[in-house]
Design an enzyme around this catalytic site. Structure first.
Site, PDB file in Angstrom:
ATOM      1  N   PRO A  65       0.861  -1.154   0.035  1.00  0.00           N
ATOM      2  CA  PRO A  65       0.044  -0.055   0.090  1.00  0.00           C
ATOM      3  C   PRO A  65       0.763   1.412  -0.046  1.00  0.00           C
ATOM      4  CG  PRO A  65       0.013  -1.060   2.410  1.00  0.00           C
ATOM      5  CD  PRO A  65       0.794  -1.946   1.061  1.00  0.00           C
ATOM      6  N   HIS A  66       0.316   2.186  -0.735  1.00  0.00           N
ATOM      7  CA  HIS A  66       1.053   3.595  -0.660  1.00  0.00           C
ATOM      8  C   HIS A  66       0.216   4.689  -0.754  1.00  0.00           C
ATOM      9  CE1 HIS A  66       0.501   1.782  -4.483  1.00  0.00           C
ATOM     10  NE2 HIS A  66       0.522   2.930  -4.832  1.00  0.00           N
ATOM     11  N   ALA A  67       0.899   5.752  -0.286  1.00  0.00           N
ATOM     12  CA  ALA A  67       0.075   7.135  -0.230  1.00  0.00           C
ATOM     13  C   ALA A  67       0.967   8.388  -0.348  1.00  0.00           C
ATOM     14  CB  ALA A  67      -0.760   7.244   0.701  1.00  0.00           C
TER      15      ALA A  67
END
Length: 154
Positions: A65-67
């Site tokens: 996951p990434h943001a």
């Protein structure tokens, strides 16, 4: 790029109980809040928003996951090993127990993409995944992640 530049040894949880993808991402957000001085709710919300675009479950029990977040001056990683795999809507429909989250500054651009590619490449290594699943000690997990990454740096 070495994973040592992304991952702090204190940004690792070695044996976490979660019943869902949402709870796993909350664990990531909690670590990010504690280690990076970010707001846990904002991190969690940003990760969930990214998941709406498509699952970050890349297969083989791994999620990346990434943001992008305000307040960061560089890329940061958070690694969480779940005690029991959770449904993650992964591309191979396999549940996830290894989560390597990437948190980027809002203007990270290609640095963000290079980090995603590096983490994905490292976690495709079958032997590494097996070793990560055999330990719950954060220091051992850090050594595995950074040692493998550094010796195979691109």
């Amino acid at each position: 790029m070495f994973l040592t530049s992304l991952l702090d040894r204190h940004a690792i949880l070695g044996s976490v109980s979660a019943n869902s993808k949402r709870q796993g991402l909350q664990m990531v957000a909690d670590v990010a809040a504690r280690q990076l001085g970010l707001d846990s709710v904002e991190v969690h919300q940003a990760l969930l928003e990214r998941e709406k675009l498509g699952s970050t479950g890349v297969g083989l029990g791994v999620a990346v996951p990434h943001a992008a977040l305000k307040g960061l001056d560089r890329m940061h990683g958070v690694f969480v090993r779940l005690e029991t795999p959770v449904d993650y809507d992964s591309i191979d429909d396999m549940p996830v127990d290894l989560i390597f989250a990437l948190l980027a500054p809002e203007n990270a651009g290609t640095e963000h993409l290079r980090a995603l590619a590096k983490v994905s490449r490292v976690l495709r290594q079958k032997d590494l995944r097996e070793q990560l699943r055999k330990t719950d000690k954060p220091d051992a997990l850090y050594a595995l992640l950074t040692g493998i990454a550094d010796s195979n740096a691109a």
